[in-house]
Design a protein around this motif. Sequence first.
Motif, mmCIF file in Angstrom:
data_model
loop_
_atom_site.group_PDB
_atom_site.id
_atom_site.type_symbol
_atom_site.label_atom_id
_atom_site.label_comp_id
_atom_site.label_asym_id
_atom_site.label_seq_id
_atom_site.Cartn_x
_atom_site.Cartn_y
_atom_site.Cartn_z
ATOM 1 N N ASN A 190 -54.927 8.778 64.169
ATOM 2 C CA ASN A 190 -55.207 8.595 62.735
ATOM 3 C C ASN A 190 -54.637 7.296 62.172
ATOM 4 O OD1 ASN A 190 -56.598 11.070 62.353
ATOM 5 N ND2 ASN A 190 -54.618 12.139 62.482
ATOM 6 N N VAL A 191 -53.830 6.601 62.938
ATOM 7 C CA VAL A 191 -53.236 5.345 62.449
ATOM 8 C C VAL A 191 -54.183 4.187 62.766
ATOM 9 C CG1 VAL A 191 -51.293 3.734 62.699
ATOM 10 C CG2 VAL A 191 -50.889 6.199 62.697
ATOM 11 N N THR A 192 -54.611 3.500 61.736
ATOM 12 C CA THR A 192 -55.548 2.391 61.943
ATOM 13 C C THR A 192 -54.816 1.076 62.204
ATOM 14 O OG1 THR A 192 -55.649 2.066 59.568
ATOM 15 C CG2 THR A 192 -57.408 3.392 60.571
ATOM 16 N N GLU A 193 -53.607 0.961 61.649
ATOM 17 C CA GLU A 193 -52.839 -0.271 61.850
ATOM 18 C C GLU A 193 -51.365 0.032 61.613
ATOM 19 O OE1 GLU A 193 -53.894 -3.420 59.160
ATOM 20 O OE2 GLU A 193 -52.470 -4.832 60.071
ATOM 21 N N ALA A 194 -50.517 -0.592 62.389
ATOM 22 C CA ALA A 194 -49.067 -0.403 62.208
ATOM 23 C C ALA A 194 -48.402 -1.760 62.215
ATOM 24 C CB ALA A 194 -48.517 0.474 63.324
ATOM 25 N N LYS A 195 -47.453 -1.928 61.297
ATOM 26 C CA LYS A 195 -46.726 -3.203 61.321
ATOM 27 C C LYS A 195 -45.292 -3.012 60.842
ATOM 28 C CE LYS A 195 -49.026 -4.747 57.084
ATOM 29 N NZ LYS A 195 -49.945 -5.733 56.536
ATOM 30 N N LYS A 196 -44.409 -3.856 61.359
ATOM 31 C CA LYS A 196 -43.005 -3.777 60.988
ATOM 32 C C LYS A 196 -42.762 -4.704 59.809
ATOM 33 C CE LYS A 196 -38.511 -3.673 63.356
ATOM 34 N NZ LYS A 196 -38.005 -2.487 62.700
ATOM 35 N N ILE A 197 -42.176 -4.163 58.753
ATOM 36 C CA ILE A 197 -41.872 -4.971 57.567
ATOM 37 C C ILE A 197 -40.377 -4.810 57.302
ATOM 38 C CG2 ILE A 197 -42.348 -5.328 55.114
ATOM 39 C CD1 ILE A 197 -45.068 -3.888 55.642
ATOM 40 N N GLY A 198 -39.612 -5.821 57.679
ATOM 41 C CA GLY A 198 -38.155 -5.720 57.540
ATOM 42 C C GLY A 198 -37.637 -4.607 58.443
ATOM 43 N N ASP A 199 -36.842 -3.673 57.853
ATOM 44 C CA ASP A 199 -36.321 -2.560 58.663
ATOM 45 C C ASP A 199 -37.244 -1.345 58.597
ATOM 46 O OD1 ASP A 199 -35.845 -1.904 56.024
ATOM 47 O OD2 ASP A 199 -33.907 -0.938 56.428
ATOM 48 N N LYS A 200 -38.435 -1.542 58.025
ATOM 49 C CA LYS A 200 -39.374 -0.408 57.878
ATOM 50 C C LYS A 200 -40.593 -0.614 58.768
ATOM 51 C CE LYS A 200 -38.154 0.110 53.002
ATOM 52 N NZ LYS A 200 -37.418 -1.173 52.889
ATOM 53 N N ILE A 201 -41.246 0.500 59.067
ATOM 54 C CA ILE A 201 -42.518 0.427 59.785
ATOM 55 C C ILE A 201 -43.586 1.016 58.863
ATOM 56 C CG2 ILE A 201 -43.837 1.313 61.741
ATOM 57 C CD1 ILE A 201 -41.258 1.254 63.349
ATOM 58 N N LYS A 202 -44.679 0.278 58.703
ATOM 59 C CA LYS A 202 -45.756 0.732 57.817
ATOM 60 C C LYS A 202 -46.954 1.108 58.671
ATOM 61 C CE LYS A 202 -47.804 -0.542 53.381
ATOM 62 N NZ LYS A 202 -47.912 -1.579 52.356
ATOM 63 N N LEU A 203 -47.416 2.341 58.491
ATOM 64 C CA LEU A 203 -48.535 2.859 59.289
ATOM 65 C C LEU A 203 -49.700 3.174 58.350
ATOM 66 C CD1 LEU A 203 -46.077 5.244 61.017
ATOM 67 C CD2 LEU A 203 -47.307 3.476 62.296
ATOM 68 N N TYR A 204 -50.806 2.448 58.525
ATOM 69 C CA TYR A 204 -51.981 2.678 57.683
ATOM 70 C C TYR A 204 -52.783 3.853 58.238
ATOM 71 C CZ TYR A 204 -51.032 -1.720 55.366
ATOM 72 O OH TYR A 204 -50.436 -2.714 54.628
ATOM 73 N N THR A 205 -53.190 4.773 57.360
ATOM 74 C CA THR A 205 -53.882 5.973 57.815
ATOM 75 C C THR A 205 -54.653 6.621 56.675
ATOM 76 O OG1 THR A 205 -53.573 8.170 58.772
ATOM 77 C CG2 THR A 205 -51.813 7.371 57.349
#
Lengths: 251, 310
Positions: B250-265
């Motif tokens: 279900n995750v279309t894109e994942a990227k690391k932003i600073g100390d966080k991980i952002k998962l598009y879904t």
Amino acid sequence: MLEYPFLEQLKRAFAIAKKNLRIYYKSGPVLIFGLITPCFFFLAFFIGRNLPIQQLFTGLIGMTIFFSSMSIGPAIVPFEARSRTLERLVSTPVSVWALLLGDVIASFLYGLLVTIIPVTIGLVSGVSIIHPLILCLGIFFAAFCFASFGILLSAYPPTDVPSTVMMTSTLVKFPLVFISGIFIPIWEMHDWQRILASFSPLTYFTDLVNYCTQGTSYYSVFVDFAALIGFTLLFLTVAIKIHEKTLPKRL
Amino acid sequence: MEHAIEVKDLTKNYGEITAVNHINFEVRKKEIFGFLGPNGAGKTTTIRILTGVIKPDGGTATIMGHNILKEPLKAKQIISVVPEMANAYINLTAWQNLMLIGELYGVPKKVRQERARHLLRDFKLFERRKHLARGFSKGMKQKLILCMALLTEPQVLFLDEPTSGLDVESARLIRDTIRQYNRDGTTIFLSTHNMEEANRLCDRIAIINHGEIAAIDNPESLRMKSSTLKSVEVSFNKSVSVNELPKNANVTEAKKIGDKIKLYTDEPHSVINSIIDYARSQDLKIISLNTLAPTLEDVFIKLVREYKGD
């Protein structure tokens, strides 16, 4: 506010002229081409030649009004394009003709003011002016005509580099000085020279000055005035047409 | 007349390059209309056509019913513009700049003087009114240019990147002014790169890319239309790379932003469950876990990428 569009536009043209005089009258190119150039020309060609004072006066006043009336006009549009004020100006409710007329009026007033200097020098030096009213009218129409010529010379190429326009206009102005009866009176010219001279608006002004100071002229006063007015209308019409096309290319 | 601005089939070419390609849109009266797009998308060209600075090669544009090509003076009389690359006259004082604009719009002398005093006080430039604009900072010049635009009390105000490069305080002052004039009835056409600014100010937004309108809607609707741009943002007590996380269909894109991980879904619930399972299995502590609606910036980037075929 738009009930009398022509008068309203005329008022706005005067507002632009006021702005131009405030900004450009002491700028480098204006001082060089409007004041210093005619002075040097005068010194280079007349000092030591033992010419009669009346002919000196014709040359001095002719070159002064020609150079000074054409000094502000060519510089304005490229200066405005370069300093990024042209776009703001073009977006205001001012017609292209009114915008250019504002530039012409500024050049015209500058030419008139500077021409007071040689007139004063002439009077102090003992030049007798036989037809003062005609001389005043001649200065008035000639200054407007040369100012219009300056605006025409700034129309192309559509550059934002003032020195490019000043150089181009110099290439046109200098040859005109030599064929306009300043250095050789029109009646002493060869036929082909006279034909060439008839294409220069400065010829008709020097002819008028000769009439006012020496009582003799090659053309009639009527022809001189008609030519100055005709050249003015031609310069303005062509300048407006070309500027309408080239203004957007400067932005 | 419902619309302040109507644009139909507007086209502008520069040689072989089409800067504006048959665009259509309307701006309602008294709205703040945002105009977004990447560099070279056609924003400034569109504004220059609408403000009568350049002529289009095709199509029509009307301002309050006045065709900008057929009635340019009437159209220009009721608009004002803060161009992106414009400058005040640096060899005139702030006061002279304002008086000049007043004269060019035919504002009576007493009225323009009164308005100028008022505006200069509002923008904290009154004490510098007799100073040449040459000595003004970028922020002061931008405020002066805005004062010049507002002096005429326009019905439609065009702003091209009005807060670009300004400090926070000056940018906020300009945004507050835009809101105030809009409340008083001025239609605002705002071109900006600042998504947050567009999101907070605009009633509707058009996104232009490669000279074509990619989308027009209000900011919230634009965001909601892009359900695939919902995201889950997580941070752990230890550094975790994107590749270490378990694969989730279900995750279309994942990227690391600073100390966080952002998962598009478009299925945040499923992604959250897998994150919790992963944290338990790796003995990681979850510091923060948020579900996020798509930002306008996400929508913008998606639309621009879709156009490019990425």
